[in-house]
Design an enzyme around this catalytic site. Structure first.
Site, PDB file in Angstrom:
ATOM      1  N   TYR A  27    -102.277 -67.317  81.946  1.00 31.92           N
ATOM      2  CA  TYR A  27    -102.885 -66.396  80.978  1.00 31.92           C
ATOM      3  C   TYR A  27    -104.237 -66.848  80.445  1.00 31.92           C
ATOM      4  O   TYR A  27    -104.846 -66.135  79.639  1.00 31.92           O
ATOM      5  CB  TYR A  27    -101.909 -66.177  79.813  1.00 31.92           C
ATOM      6  CG  TYR A  27    -100.567 -65.645  80.273  1.00 31.92           C
ATOM      7  CD1 TYR A  27    -100.471 -64.394  80.893  1.00 31.92           C
ATOM      8  CD2 TYR A  27     -99.402 -66.393  80.141  1.00 31.92           C
ATOM      9  CE1 TYR A  27     -99.257 -63.912  81.346  1.00 31.92           C
ATOM     10  CE2 TYR A  27     -98.177 -65.912  80.582  1.00 31.92           C
ATOM     11  CZ  TYR A  27     -98.114 -64.675  81.189  1.00 31.92           C
ATOM     12  OH  TYR A  27     -96.901 -64.188  81.638  1.00 31.92           O
ATOM     13  N   ASN A  76    -101.601 -53.155  78.764  1.00 32.27           N
ATOM     14  CA  ASN A  76    -100.888 -54.312  79.275  1.00 32.27           C
ATOM     15  C   ASN A  76     -99.619 -54.431  78.442  1.00 32.27           C
ATOM     16  O   ASN A  76     -99.623 -55.061  77.376  1.00 32.27           O
ATOM     17  CB  ASN A  76    -101.730 -55.587  79.147  1.00 32.27           C
ATOM     18  CG  ASN A  76    -100.992 -56.802  79.682  1.00 32.27           C
ATOM     19  OD1 ASN A  76     -99.808 -56.720  80.038  1.00 32.27           O
ATOM     20  ND2 ASN A  76    -101.670 -57.936  79.742  1.00 32.27           N
ATOM     21  N   HIS A 102    -103.008 -56.675  83.961  1.00 31.35           N
ATOM     22  CA  HIS A 102    -102.272 -57.913  83.690  1.00 31.35           C
ATOM     23  C   HIS A 102    -103.210 -59.086  83.890  1.00 31.35           C
ATOM     24  O   HIS A 102    -103.960 -59.118  84.880  1.00 31.35           O
ATOM     25  CB  HIS A 102    -101.068 -58.053  84.628  1.00 31.35           C
ATOM     26  CG  HIS A 102    -100.119 -56.907  84.496  1.00 31.35           C
ATOM     27  ND1 HIS A 102     -99.253 -56.798  83.437  1.00 31.35           N
ATOM     28  CD2 HIS A 102     -99.946 -55.799  85.246  1.00 31.35           C
ATOM     29  CE1 HIS A 102     -98.581 -55.667  83.552  1.00 31.35           C
ATOM     30  NE2 HIS A 102     -98.987 -55.041  84.636  1.00 31.35           N
ATOM     31  N   SER A 104    -102.254 -62.168  84.560  1.00 25.65           N
ATOM     32  CA  SER A 104    -101.747 -63.011  85.647  1.00 25.65           C
ATOM     33  C   SER A 104    -101.540 -62.195  86.912  1.00 25.65           C
ATOM     34  O   SER A 104    -101.539 -60.956  86.889  1.00 25.65           O
ATOM     35  CB  SER A 104    -100.430 -63.668  85.216  1.00 25.65           C
ATOM     36  OG  SER A 104     -99.408 -62.696  85.107  1.00 25.65           O
TER      37      SER A 104
HETATM   38  C1  DQA Z   1     -98.413 -59.990  81.770  1.00 25.92           C
HETATM   39  C2  DQA Z   1     -97.427 -60.293  82.900  1.00 25.92           C
HETATM   40  C3  DQA Z   1     -96.012 -60.044  82.455  1.00 25.92           C
HETATM   41  O1  DQA Z   1     -95.099 -60.307  83.514  1.00 25.92           O
HETATM   42  C4  DQA Z   1     -95.666 -60.944  81.292  1.00 25.92           C
HETATM   43  O2  DQA Z   1     -94.354 -60.685  80.848  1.00 25.92           O
HETATM   44  C5  DQA Z   1     -96.649 -60.851  80.185  1.00 25.92           C
HETATM   45  C6  DQA Z   1     -98.069 -60.756  80.502  1.00 25.92           C
HETATM   46  C7  DQA Z   1     -99.845 -60.396  82.168  1.00 25.92           C
HETATM   47  O3  DQA Z   1    -100.765 -60.008  81.459  1.00 25.92           O
HETATM   48  O4  DQA Z   1    -100.034 -61.122  83.150  1.00 25.92           O
HETATM   49  O5  DQA Z   1     -96.294 -60.943  79.020  1.00 25.92           O
HETATM   50  O6  DQA Z   1     -98.413 -58.615  81.510  1.00 25.92           O
END
Ligand code: DQA
Length: 147
Positions: A27, A76, A102, A104
């Site tokens: 992240y 997101n 996202h 990630s």
């Molecule tokens: C996320 C990816 C999700 O799987 C995770 O639960 C998150 C962040 C991302 O921004 O990469 O909380 O949405």
């Protein structure tokens, strides 16, 4: 000076308020406030006006979708992305152009993260590009706005 332009709601879901404390390998190191400043700057460069919302409560996220009065939505939803049909239905109700983003690379992580129940309602998905992904997502959304 008044700010004009298409209005974009940027919605962050569960645990995104904890950015800065979460695994930086996935992240990055920015906190949510810093990320939102970067998003607002990128949006302004594109002539878009942003407002922001984050909650850890699914019902609050759903009700915020119900009440939107903007031109497009960038979202997101965090982990809700992978299983919340309630958020999916509320997003569909908005009838708005939407882009999913996202930080990630969800497609390269655990199997449960490779499912998105909102993807088919979105005109684009950007993942694995960190904060820069939001800039790309805003561009996609701008292209999808009615002329
Ligand atoms: C996320 C990816 C999700 O799987 C995770 O639960 C998150 C962040 C991302 O921004 O990469 O909380 O949405």
């Amino acid at each position: 000076m008044s700010v004009t332009g298409p209005r974009i709601e940027v919605m962050h879901g569960v645990n995104l308020d904890q950015l800065g404390r979460r695994d930086p390998a996935h992240y990055g190191g920015l906190g949510l406030a810093e990320l939102e400043m970067e998003i607002a700057t990128a949006a302004a460069d594109l002539g878009l006006v942003t407002s922001f919302f984050q909650t850890n409560h699914e019902g609050a996220f759903v009700e915020h979708l119900h009440d939107l009065t903007v031109d497009g939505v960038l979202l997101n939803p965090g982990a809700w992305t992978h299983y919340s049909y309630a958020i999916r239905d509320a997003l569909e109700l908005t009838g708005l152009p939407a882009v999913e983003v996202h930080l990630s690379a969800v497609s390269e992580r655990e199997a449960f993260r490779q499912v998105s129940v909102i993807a088919e309602l979105c005109c684009g998905t950007v993942s694995g590009k960190g904060p820069d992904g939001y800039r790309e997502a805003l561009s996609l959304l701008k292209e999808a706005l009615p002329a």
